[in-house]
Design an enzyme around this catalytic site. Sequence first.
Site, PDB file in Angstrom:
ATOM      1  N   LYS A 162       2.101  -3.643   6.436  1.00  0.00           N
ATOM      2  CA  LYS A 162       2.469  -3.500   5.099  1.00  0.00           C
ATOM      3  C   LYS A 162       4.049  -3.640   4.804  1.00  0.00           C
ATOM      4  O   LYS A 162       4.604  -4.349   4.133  1.00  0.00           O
ATOM      5  CB  LYS A 162       1.670  -2.636   4.167  1.00  0.00           C
ATOM      6  CG  LYS A 162       0.365  -2.960   4.274  1.00  0.00           C
ATOM      7  CD  LYS A 162      -0.124  -4.297   3.513  1.00  0.00           C
ATOM      8  CE  LYS A 162      -1.411  -4.328   3.180  1.00  0.00           C
ATOM      9  NZ  LYS A 162      -1.919  -5.795   2.660  1.00  0.00           N
ATOM     10  N   SER A 190       0.966  -1.305  -0.114  1.00  0.00           N
ATOM     11  CA  SER A 190       0.017  -0.060   0.009  1.00  0.00           C
ATOM     12  C   SER A 190       1.060   1.242  -0.014  1.00  0.00           C
ATOM     13  O   SER A 190       2.036   1.244   0.696  1.00  0.00           O
ATOM     14  CB  SER A 190      -0.923   0.027   1.265  1.00  0.00           C
ATOM     15  OG  SER A 190      -1.465   1.352   1.374  1.00  0.00           O
ATOM     16  N   TYR A 196      -1.756  -0.414  10.292  1.00  0.00           N
ATOM     17  CA  TYR A 196      -1.976  -1.114   9.144  1.00  0.00           C
ATOM     18  C   TYR A 196      -0.762  -0.866   7.963  1.00  0.00           C
ATOM     19  O   TYR A 196      -0.313  -1.784   7.523  1.00  0.00           O
ATOM     20  CB  TYR A 196      -3.142  -0.482   8.537  1.00  0.00           C
ATOM     21  CG  TYR A 196      -3.251  -0.740   7.053  1.00  0.00           C
ATOM     22  CD1 TYR A 196      -2.853   0.352   6.124  1.00  0.00           C
ATOM     23  CD2 TYR A 196      -3.742  -1.844   6.530  1.00  0.00           C
ATOM     24  CE1 TYR A 196      -3.001   0.134   4.715  1.00  0.00           C
ATOM     25  CE2 TYR A 196      -3.626  -2.185   5.042  1.00  0.00           C
ATOM     26  CZ  TYR A 196      -3.442  -1.269   4.327  1.00  0.00           C
ATOM     27  OH  TYR A 196      -3.490  -1.372   3.032  1.00  0.00           O
TER      28      TYR A 196
HETATM   29  C1  WQD Z   1      -9.519   9.725   0.439  1.00  0.00           C
HETATM   30  C2  WQD Z   1      -9.905  11.473   0.458  1.00  0.00           C
HETATM   31  C3  WQD Z   1     -10.326  12.025   2.697  1.00  0.00           C
HETATM   32  C4  WQD Z   1     -13.836   9.853   3.137  1.00  0.00           C
HETATM   33  C5  WQD Z   1      -6.908   4.847   2.408  1.00  0.00           C
HETATM   34  C6  WQD Z   1      -5.832   4.072   3.311  1.00  0.00           C
HETATM   35  C7  WQD Z   1      -4.690   3.810   2.300  1.00  0.00           C
HETATM   36  C8  WQD Z   1      -5.513   2.881   1.337  1.00  0.00           C
HETATM   37  C9  WQD Z   1      -6.537   3.534   0.721  1.00  0.00           C
HETATM   38  C10 WQD Z   1      -5.447   0.613   1.989  1.00  0.00           C
HETATM   39  C11 WQD Z   1      -9.094  11.926   1.562  1.00  0.00           C
HETATM   40  C12 WQD Z   1     -11.358  12.268   1.776  1.00  0.00           C
HETATM   41  C13 WQD Z   1     -12.903  10.328   2.469  1.00  0.00           C
HETATM   42  C14 WQD Z   1     -15.067  10.786   3.528  1.00  0.00           C
HETATM   43  C15 WQD Z   1     -14.011  12.612   2.577  1.00  0.00           C
HETATM   44  N1  WQD Z   1      -6.267   1.541   1.838  1.00  0.00           N
HETATM   45  N2  WQD Z   1     -12.781  11.761   2.361  1.00  0.00           N
HETATM   46  N3  WQD Z   1     -15.036  12.059   3.346  1.00  0.00           N
HETATM   47  O1  WQD Z   1      -7.380   8.007   3.251  1.00  0.00           O
HETATM   48  O2  WQD Z   1      -6.454   8.306   0.862  1.00  0.00           O
HETATM   49  O3  WQD Z   1      -6.309   6.002   1.852  1.00  0.00           O
HETATM   50  O4  WQD Z   1      -7.560   4.061   1.624  1.00  0.00           O
HETATM   51  O5  WQD Z   1      -4.522   0.133   1.187  1.00  0.00           O
HETATM   52  O6  WQD Z   1      -4.141   2.685   2.845  1.00  0.00           O
HETATM   53  O7  WQD Z   1      -4.954   5.113   3.763  1.00  0.00           O
HETATM   54  O8  WQD Z   1      -8.597   7.152   1.327  1.00  0.00           O
HETATM   55  O9  WQD Z   1     -10.856   7.081   0.352  1.00  0.00           O
HETATM   56  O10 WQD Z   1     -10.213   7.434   2.942  1.00  0.00           O
HETATM   57  O11 WQD Z   1      -9.769   9.275   1.380  1.00  0.00           O
HETATM   58  O12 WQD Z   1     -13.508  13.766   2.606  1.00  0.00           O
HETATM   59  O13 WQD Z   1     -16.150  10.468   3.949  1.00  0.00           O
HETATM   60  O14 WQD Z   1     -11.267  11.670   0.501  1.00  0.00           O
HETATM   61  O15 WQD Z   1     -10.178  13.217   3.562  1.00  0.00           O
HETATM   62  O16 WQD Z   1      -8.525  13.303   1.338  1.00  0.00           O
HETATM   63  P1  WQD Z   1      -7.161   7.492   1.703  1.00  0.00           P
HETATM   64  P2  WQD Z   1      -9.902   7.645   1.410  1.00  0.00           P
END
Ligand code: WQD
Length: 325
Positions: free
Chosen positions: A144, A116, A140
């Site tokens: 990884k 990841s 997490y």
């Molecule tokens: C993306 C953007 C949030 C939800 C995570 C893990 C990473 C990988 C992918 C496993 C951010 C914004 C989100 C919401 C929002 N997983 N957001 N409102 O955090 O980039 O990555 O998932 O491998 O390890 O860290 O993904 O989709 O949670 O967030 O504004 O209700 O969307 O702040 O900027 P992230 P995400």
Amino acid sequence: MTTLVTGGAGYIGAHTVRALQNAKRDVVVLDTLERGNKKAVIDAKLIVGDIADQKLVAKICRKYKVTNVVHFAAYKAVGESMTHPMKYWQNNVSSTLKLLETLQAHDISRFVFSSSASVYGTPKSSPTTENEPTNPESVYAETKLAVENILRSLAIDGLNSVSLRYFNAAGASSDNKIGEDWTTSQNLIPRVMRALLDDKFKFEVFGNDYATPDGTCIRDYIHVEDLAVAHVKALEYLESYGKTTVCNIGTGKGTSVKQLLEMTAVVAKREVPHTIGARREGDPVSVYADVTLANKVLGWHATQDLQSIIQSAFTWHSTHPNGFR
Ligand code: WQD
């Protein structure tokens, strides 16, 4: 020549099973179904069990003449990893070690690992290359990175591997047979879809005061089908005697939350109901991939754009509001 896919009943695992089958490869899936769903495993042998069960894994390796492994089986909720660290170290690292020990005993030497981009934490530079210093900011992500380091050392014993550092996997299968379950995903796109399709769901943008052009965070959203093909390419690389390596898998393009909402409104022909809330702890401002290495070493390129990701997710969630349930 069978490929064992651990965690093949999960979101990315199930798409990879289909990519392997499309490449005319024999596949066998091992999954506990604790978080995966058997309906996601289409036309492939599914064995319900744990990678830590060394007798079972040995039996599978012998019975199916396993020569390659694609390893997805792991817990992947960043937030949960911070409240249940032992659960993550046990399942993601200790069980993987048992799996690797069993594979070595059966001379299986080609291993593709589901890693990841979160191993970078908040990268200092975007686009982010594989030389970016790792700085995991969650248990997490630490698990990884720990498995990547174990794999790097096992190369000495002749176990060759490719660790794929996923950026933000999203979307659903083009034939609308596999997708995410928004009740179990904290990720942006399933929650945007729920905002559109479930009027009881309150969707919040986690902050719009970041130092980006429109104030919202930037990420690299990669279609899950493109991501699945990267695993096939990684196996081909290992079968051509490629050495142990690590590759970023993304599109190389950054998209802000606001841009994603705008694209979703175009696809869904209506605005996404949302409020602007506080920043989420630990969110990096901007993370998107430099994919030069995957392009060069694996001969892999993303083929589907953001609109295709959103369209496939919208079609899936519109027709499967309860996921596979
Ligand atoms: C993306 C953007 C949030 C939800 C995570 C893990 C990473 C990988 C992918 C496993 C951010 C914004 C989100 C919401 C929002 N997983 N957001 N409102 O955090 O980039 O990555 O998932 O491998 O390890 O860290 O993904 O989709 O949670 O967030 O504004 O209700 O969307 O702040 O900027 P992230 P995400």
